[in-house]
Design an enzyme around this catalytic site. Structure first.
Site, PDB file in Angstrom:
ATOM      1  N   HIS A  29       0.835  -1.268   0.170  1.00 53.72           N
ATOM      2  CA  HIS A  29       0.191  -0.002   0.144  1.00 53.72           C
ATOM      3  C   HIS A  29       0.861   1.310  -0.032  1.00 53.72           C
ATOM      4  CE1 HIS A  29      -3.409  -2.542   2.053  1.00 53.72           C
ATOM      5  NE2 HIS A  29      -3.096  -2.926   0.947  1.00 53.72           N
ATOM      6  N   HIS A  42      -8.853  -2.188  -4.970  1.00 57.90           N
ATOM      7  CA  HIS A  42      -7.928  -2.473  -4.222  1.00 57.90           C
ATOM      8  C   HIS A  42      -6.899  -3.602  -4.772  1.00 57.90           C
ATOM      9  CE1 HIS A  42      -6.179  -3.047  -0.213  1.00 57.90           C
ATOM     10  NE2 HIS A  42      -5.877  -4.236  -0.613  1.00 57.90           N
ATOM     11  N   ASP A  65      -3.006  -3.058  -5.181  1.00 60.24           N
ATOM     12  CA  ASP A  65      -1.696  -4.124  -4.735  1.00 60.24           C
ATOM     13  C   ASP A  65      -0.833  -4.269  -6.221  1.00 60.24           C
ATOM     14  OD1 ASP A  65      -2.731  -4.488  -2.290  1.00 60.24           O
ATOM     15  OD2 ASP A  65      -3.831  -6.488  -2.872  1.00 60.24           O
ATOM     16  N   HIS A 102      -0.532 -11.316  -5.026  1.00 59.82           N
ATOM     17  CA  HIS A 102       1.062 -10.686  -4.836  1.00 59.82           C
ATOM     18  C   HIS A 102       1.640 -11.780  -5.479  1.00 59.82           C
ATOM     19  CE1 HIS A 102      -0.276  -7.437  -2.159  1.00 59.82           C
ATOM     20  NE2 HIS A 102      -0.936  -8.221  -1.403  1.00 59.82           N
ATOM     21  N   HIS A 161      38.244  -3.922 -44.084  1.00 61.42           N
ATOM     22  CA  HIS A 161      37.798  -4.439 -42.966  1.00 61.42           C
ATOM     23  C   HIS A 161      36.660  -4.998 -42.856  1.00 61.42           C
ATOM     24  CE1 HIS A 161      37.067  -4.806 -38.376  1.00 61.42           C
ATOM     25  NE2 HIS A 161      38.315  -4.685 -38.245  1.00 61.42           N
TER      26      HIS A 161
END
Length: 460
Positions: free
Chosen positions: A77, A259, A263, A286, A363
């Site tokens: 939070h 909410h 998260d 999570h 080259h």
């Protein structure tokens, strides 16, 4: 864009959700390139831990980071508020192993940040720019996070629970500036049926009806409900219908989904850089959030600097004529075609390599490869333009390179390649001396890198 920190410190205090302890957390300004760090002031030596995904050790009902015997939990939070506010650097001093839960949202963090204000710093923001679709899935749970290229950070979150009360919900955040008004007040939530198992697992000792939405969605006797109320130390409440049993109303009909979006954002902060991309999260938690953050952290460890974004239709900051006005180099040794991006601490240049380059004659005639020393020279010329940008009347100065270290060549550069050079200061410019780090990219791959020192001298 410059990095940001807090103008001054602030402190929040409250219960820990899982420990039940009374906790003080002080948010302090921090220097450039500090990132987010937690300092355990209750432990001997007051050790700190970086808020980075590789230190995530537990994701049960919150995100926990641990390193060298230092642990801090329930950090999501606070991190979501810092991340959404555009803060890059902050030291959080805490006297317990978790952050206070407050009312279960990020509202108080956002309000405190707005109260003390932000301070612009010297260093440039270092974004992680999503350039291709990135997807992380968990087939066992049906959780997934998909991130697509976009010009700014936006989030879409879809949640689904096996519940007659909370089934399908979604939440969106199109502009990160709206986090405070649309997302920050959304509270964490728990089902009544989960409370006793969580308590037996040593969690939510500080949970109550003031810091979480409580959802009743499975038949229980009033005796069982009273028993659960006693376990968490809240008054008995008669519950006869499924629904939300808090006294106050929800802040929005889809508050649980909002909410979950919070998260996701807090766990994205563990990447260690602000992200540009569109995040689509389905049934997030999570575990899947931090799995995605860990994947990006692994990528960043393999390559410190992302390949700069090159849009060939965009007007360059400096074309070849403007470059010629500052650099003394001429054909066949001017090796920067244009400058496409520049900040106070870095610069991005570009060279289109064609088969007509004179060095390809020798080259190598049968296998044309751009000499590595010329890649270093091109980075040096790009760095020279960065140094000249620090003085007035730059056309009256020249840069001379004094030392080159840690040169690495990783891949051939051949005709048809577009080489992009990213050069940045490693230290402050002192007494006309600059130490810089340069990278050469073809596509997303580093083809060469080196460190070099240059001196800026006024022309006679």
């Amino acid at each position: 864009m410059k990095q940001l920190t807090l103008k001054e410190s602030f402190t929040v205090s409250g219960k820990g959700l899982h420990t039940g302890l009374m906790i003080d957390a002080t948010f302090c300004p921090a220097p450039d390139n500090h990132g987010y760090k937690f300092q355990r002031v209750d432990l001997e030596g007051e050790p700190t831990i970086d808020a980075l995904a590789e230190y995530v050790t537990t994701t049960v009902r919150g995100t926990v980071i641990s390193h060298d015997n230092v642990t801090v939990g329930t950090i999501e939070h606070a991190l979501s508020a810092l991340y959404a506010s555009g803060i890059d650097n902050c030291l959080i001093k805490i006297n317990a192993p978790e952050m206070p839960i407050l009312d279960g949202s990020a509202k108080f963090y956002v309000e405190a940040i707005e109260r003390v204000g932000l301070e612009e710093q010297q260093a440039d923001k270092d974004f992680y720019i999503v350039k291709r679709k990135i997807e992380v899935c968990d087939p066992n749970t049906g959780s997934s996070i998909v991130v697509l290229p976009d010009d700014e950070l936006s989030l879409d979150v879809k949640v689904n629970f096996d519940s007659p009360v909370l089934a399908n919900q979604y939440a969106t955040l199109d502009h990160i500036e709206d986090f405070g008004s649309e997302i920050a007040s959304s509270r964490t939530f728990v089902f009544v049926r989960e409370i006793e198992p969580l308590l037996k697992g040593g969690l939510i000792k500080g949970g109550d009806l003031d810091n979480a939405i409580v959802i009743y969605d499975s038949p229980m006797s009033q005796e069982t409900i009273d028993h659960i109320a006693d376990l968490i130390g809240v008054p008995h409440k008669h519950v006869s219908e499924f629904g939300y049993i808090n006294d106050g109303p929800l802040m929005a009909e889809n508050e649980p989904a909002r909410h979950k979006l919070m998260d996701v954002l807090g766990d994205l902060a563990l990447i260690g850089r602000p992200l540009k991309g569109k995040v689509i999260a389905t049934r997030p938690g999570h575990t899947i959030n931090t799995t995605f953050a860990k994947q990006i952290r692994r990528e960043l460890k393999r390559q410190d600097v992302q390949a700069p974004v090159y849009n060939p239709t965009k007007e360059p900051l400096m074309d070849v004529n403007q470059i010629r006005a500052l650099l003394p180099h001429r054909f066949p040794f001017l090796l920067v075609d244009k400058i496409i991006e520049k900040g106070s601490q870095y610069i991005v240049g570009l060279k289109n390599v064609t088969v007509n380059e004179p060095f390809f004659q020798g080259h190598f005639p049968q296998e044309p490869v751009m000499p590595g020393v010329l890649l270093v020279e091109a980075m040096a010329q790009t760095g020279g333009l960065l140094v000249l940008g620090t003085v007035d009347e730059p056309e009256r100065y020249s840069t001379y390179f004094m030392k080159i270290d840690n040169v690495k060549f990783r891949q051939k550069v051949v005709p048809g390649d577009t080489v992009i050079f990213h050069v940045a200061f490693m230290t402050e410019l002192r007494r006309g001396m600059a130490v810089m780090k340069g990278y050469a990219f073809v596509g997303e791959k580093v083809v060469a890198e080196c460190e070099f020192m240059a001196q800026i001298i006024k022309n006679k």
